[in-house]
Write a protein that holds these residues in place. Structure first.
Motif, short mmCIF file in Angstrom:
data_model
loop_
_atom_site.label_atom_id
_atom_site.label_comp_id
_atom_site.label_asym_id
_atom_site.label_seq_id
_atom_site.Cartn_x
_atom_site.Cartn_y
_atom_site.Cartn_z
N GLU A 43 -60.73 87.31 17.66
CA GLU A 43 -61.09 85.94 18.44
C GLU A 43 -62.20 85.48 17.82
O GLU A 43 -62.55 84.28 17.94
CB GLU A 43 -61.24 86.32 20.04
CG GLU A 43 -59.94 86.94 20.61
CD GLU A 43 -60.44 87.40 21.93
OE1 GLU A 43 -61.38 87.04 22.49
OE2 GLU A 43 -59.48 88.08 22.73
N LEU A 44 -63.19 86.14 17.02
CA LEU A 44 -64.21 85.63 16.42
C LEU A 44 -63.88 84.76 15.33
O LEU A 44 -62.85 85.20 14.58
CB LEU A 44 -65.24 86.81 15.80
CG LEU A 44 -65.66 87.71 17.05
CD1 LEU A 44 -66.30 88.89 16.40
CD2 LEU A 44 -66.66 86.93 18.06
N ASP A 45 -64.90 83.60 15.10
CA ASP A 45 -64.70 82.71 14.00
C ASP A 45 -65.51 83.48 13.01
O ASP A 45 -66.73 83.45 12.82
CB ASP A 45 -64.94 81.43 14.34
CG ASP A 45 -64.96 80.56 13.22
OD1 ASP A 45 -64.39 80.79 12.23
OD2 ASP A 45 -65.54 79.37 13.21
N THR A 46 -64.85 83.91 12.02
CA THR A 46 -65.86 84.73 10.82
C THR A 46 -65.63 83.67 9.71
O THR A 46 -65.95 84.14 8.23
CB THR A 46 -65.17 85.90 10.39
OG1 THR A 46 -63.71 85.88 10.07
CG2 THR A 46 -65.18 86.89 11.64
N THR A 47 -65.36 82.49 9.70
CA THR A 47 -65.44 81.48 8.49
C THR A 47 -66.80 81.17 7.87
O THR A 47 -67.77 81.21 8.56
CB THR A 47 -65.22 80.06 9.10
OG1 THR A 47 -63.93 80.11 9.67
CG2 THR A 47 -64.97 79.12 7.68
N GLY A 48 -66.96 81.80 6.73
CA GLY A 48 -68.14 81.89 5.94
C GLY A 48 -69.02 82.82 6.20
O GLY A 48 -70.21 82.91 5.59
N VAL A 49 -68.34 83.94 6.69
CA VAL A 49 -69.35 85.33 6.54
C VAL A 49 -68.71 86.14 5.51
O VAL A 49 -67.46 86.19 5.55
CB VAL A 49 -68.95 85.93 8.17
CG1 VAL A 49 -69.68 87.23 8.07
CG2 VAL A 49 -69.45 85.12 9.12
N GLU A 50 -69.51 86.57 4.75
CA GLU A 50 -69.13 87.30 3.52
C GLU A 50 -68.75 88.70 4.14
O GLU A 50 -69.30 89.30 4.83
CB GLU A 50 -70.30 87.34 2.55
CG GLU A 50 -70.57 86.09 1.97
CD GLU A 50 -71.61 86.29 0.74
OE1 GLU A 50 -71.56 87.26 0.16
OE2 GLU A 50 -72.41 85.35 0.52
N PRO A 51 -67.60 89.34 3.59
CA PRO A 51 -67.28 90.56 3.79
C PRO A 51 -68.41 91.48 3.44
O PRO A 51 -68.98 91.42 2.64
CB PRO A 51 -65.90 90.79 3.21
CG PRO A 51 -65.49 89.36 2.50
CD PRO A 51 -66.78 88.83 2.42
N MET A 52 -68.49 92.86 4.15
CA MET A 52 -69.52 93.61 3.94
C MET A 52 -68.70 94.95 3.93
O MET A 52 -67.70 95.20 4.43
CB MET A 52 -70.50 93.80 4.97
CG MET A 52 -71.22 92.52 5.46
SD MET A 52 -72.23 92.83 6.99
CE MET A 52 -73.31 93.91 6.68
N ALA A 53 -69.31 95.96 3.20
CA ALA A 53 -69.03 97.28 2.93
C ALA A 53 -69.42 98.10 3.81
O ALA A 53 -69.14 99.28 4.38
CB ALA A 53 -69.25 97.51 1.48
N HIS A 54 -71.04 97.62 4.36
CA HIS A 54 -71.61 98.56 5.33
C HIS A 54 -72.07 97.72 6.44
O HIS A 54 -72.49 96.64 5.94
CB HIS A 54 -72.73 99.57 4.69
CG HIS A 54 -72.40 100.20 3.52
ND1 HIS A 54 -71.81 101.50 3.75
CD2 HIS A 54 -72.07 100.12 2.16
CE1 HIS A 54 -71.47 102.11 2.70
NE2 HIS A 54 -71.61 101.35 1.73
N ALA A 55 -72.53 98.27 7.44
CA ALA A 55 -73.04 97.44 8.68
C ALA A 55 -74.68 97.10 8.45
O ALA A 55 -75.08 96.16 8.93
CB ALA A 55 -72.81 98.39 9.66
N VAL A 56 -74.93 97.96 7.49
CA VAL A 56 -76.78 97.73 7.24
C VAL A 56 -76.63 97.45 5.58
O VAL A 56 -75.99 97.86 4.83
CB VAL A 56 -77.38 98.80 7.71
CG1 VAL A 56 -77.48 98.93 9.23
CG2 VAL A 56 -77.16 100.28 7.04
N GLU A 57 -77.62 96.92 5.22
CA GLU A 57 -77.81 96.47 3.58
C GLU A 57 -78.23 97.61 3.15
O GLU A 57 -78.93 98.56 3.46
CB GLU A 57 -79.06 95.38 3.49
CG GLU A 57 -78.75 94.79 2.20
CD GLU A 57 -79.73 93.65 1.91
OE1 GLU A 57 -79.96 93.25 0.88
OE2 GLU A 57 -80.17 93.34 2.92
#
Length: 96
Positions: A43-57
Protein backbone atom coordinates in the motif's frame (compact mmCIF):
# COMPACT_ATOMS: atom_id res chain seq x y z
CA UNK A 1 -3.93 -13.47 0.86
CA UNK A 2 -4.58 -16.14 3.41
CA UNK A 3 -2.76 -19.41 3.59
CA UNK A 4 -4.45 -22.77 3.54
CA UNK A 5 -3.60 -25.58 5.90
CA UNK A 6 -2.09 -27.40 2.92
CA UNK A 7 0.28 -24.45 2.36
CA UNK A 8 1.36 -24.50 5.99
CA UNK A 9 1.69 -28.28 5.94
CA UNK A 10 3.97 -27.99 2.89
CA UNK A 11 6.12 -25.37 4.65
CA UNK A 12 6.30 -27.46 7.80
CA UNK A 13 7.49 -30.46 5.78
CA UNK A 14 10.18 -28.32 4.15
CA UNK A 15 11.25 -27.16 7.61
CA UNK A 16 11.09 -30.77 8.83
CA UNK A 17 8.53 -29.89 11.47
CA UNK A 18 5.91 -32.43 12.38
CA UNK A 19 2.87 -30.44 13.48
CA UNK A 20 -0.23 -31.79 15.18
CA UNK A 21 -3.62 -30.79 13.78
CA UNK A 22 -3.99 -28.24 16.57
CA UNK A 23 -0.55 -26.76 15.86
CA UNK A 24 -1.32 -26.73 12.14
CA UNK A 25 -4.50 -24.75 12.77
CA UNK A 26 -2.68 -22.29 15.03
CA UNK A 27 0.24 -21.89 12.62
CA UNK A 28 -2.11 -21.38 9.67
CA UNK A 29 -3.73 -18.43 11.44
CA UNK A 30 -0.44 -16.95 12.59
CA UNK A 31 1.28 -17.30 9.22
CA UNK A 32 -1.73 -15.79 7.44
CA UNK A 33 -1.49 -12.80 9.79
CA UNK A 34 2.22 -12.42 8.99
CA UNK A 35 1.58 -12.56 5.25
CA UNK A 36 -1.18 -9.99 5.71
CA UNK A 37 1.18 -7.62 7.53
CA UNK A 38 3.74 -7.99 4.76
CA UNK A 39 1.05 -7.32 2.13
CA UNK A 40 0.35 -3.99 3.83
CA UNK A 41 3.72 -2.84 2.49
CA UNK A 42 2.23 -2.92 -1.02
CA UNK A 43 0.00 0.00 0.00
CA UNK A 44 3.01 2.29 0.37
CA UNK A 45 4.05 4.59 -2.47
CA UNK A 46 7.70 3.76 -3.04
CA UNK A 47 8.10 5.83 -6.16
CA UNK A 48 11.56 7.40 -6.14
CA UNK A 49 12.81 5.25 -3.27
CA UNK A 50 16.02 3.46 -4.18
CA UNK A 51 16.11 -0.27 -3.42
CA UNK A 52 18.28 -1.23 -0.44
CA UNK A 53 20.15 -4.40 0.40
CA UNK A 54 20.29 -3.56 4.13
CA UNK A 55 18.07 -1.63 6.50
CA UNK A 56 21.04 0.42 7.73
CA UNK A 57 23.82 1.91 5.66
CA UNK A 58 26.88 -0.34 5.38
CA UNK A 59 30.48 0.89 5.39
CA UNK A 60 33.63 -0.85 4.28
CA UNK A 61 35.52 -1.70 7.47
CA UNK A 62 38.56 -3.17 5.76
CA UNK A 63 41.80 -1.24 5.62
CA UNK A 64 43.15 -0.20 2.28
CA UNK A 65 45.41 -2.83 0.76
CA UNK A 66 48.55 -0.70 0.75
CA UNK A 67 52.17 -1.58 1.28
CA UNK A 68 53.49 -0.39 4.64
CA UNK A 69 56.69 -0.81 6.64
CA UNK A 70 56.84 -4.04 8.65
CA UNK A 71 59.26 -6.07 10.75
CA UNK A 72 62.55 -7.13 9.27
CA UNK A 73 63.19 -10.86 9.02
CA UNK A 74 65.52 -10.79 12.04
CA UNK A 75 62.96 -8.87 14.13
CA UNK A 76 60.20 -11.33 13.17
CA UNK A 77 62.36 -14.35 14.04
CA UNK A 78 63.82 -12.83 17.20
CA UNK A 79 61.48 -14.58 19.69
CA UNK A 80 60.87 -17.78 17.73
CA UNK A 81 61.48 -20.89 19.85
CA UNK A 82 63.03 -22.68 16.85
CA UNK A 83 64.42 -20.99 13.80
CA UNK A 84 67.15 -21.16 11.24
CA UNK A 85 68.75 -18.29 9.38
CA UNK A 86 65.66 -17.59 7.29
CA UNK A 87 62.56 -19.37 8.64
CA UNK A 88 60.54 -20.51 11.65
CA UNK A 89 61.16 -24.20 12.36
CA UNK A 90 58.00 -26.23 13.06
CA UNK A 91 57.37 -29.97 13.55
CA UNK A 92 56.62 -31.92 10.39
CA UNK A 93 52.89 -32.34 9.85
CA UNK A 94 52.85 -34.68 6.86
CA UNK A 95 55.80 -36.85 7.80
CA UNK A 96 59.51 -36.63 7.23
Amino acid sequence: MSLSQDDVKKVSLLARLLLTEEELTTMTGQMSDIVGYVEQLNELDTTGVEPMAHAVEQFNVFAADERAPSLSRDEALANAPKRDDECFRVPAVLGE
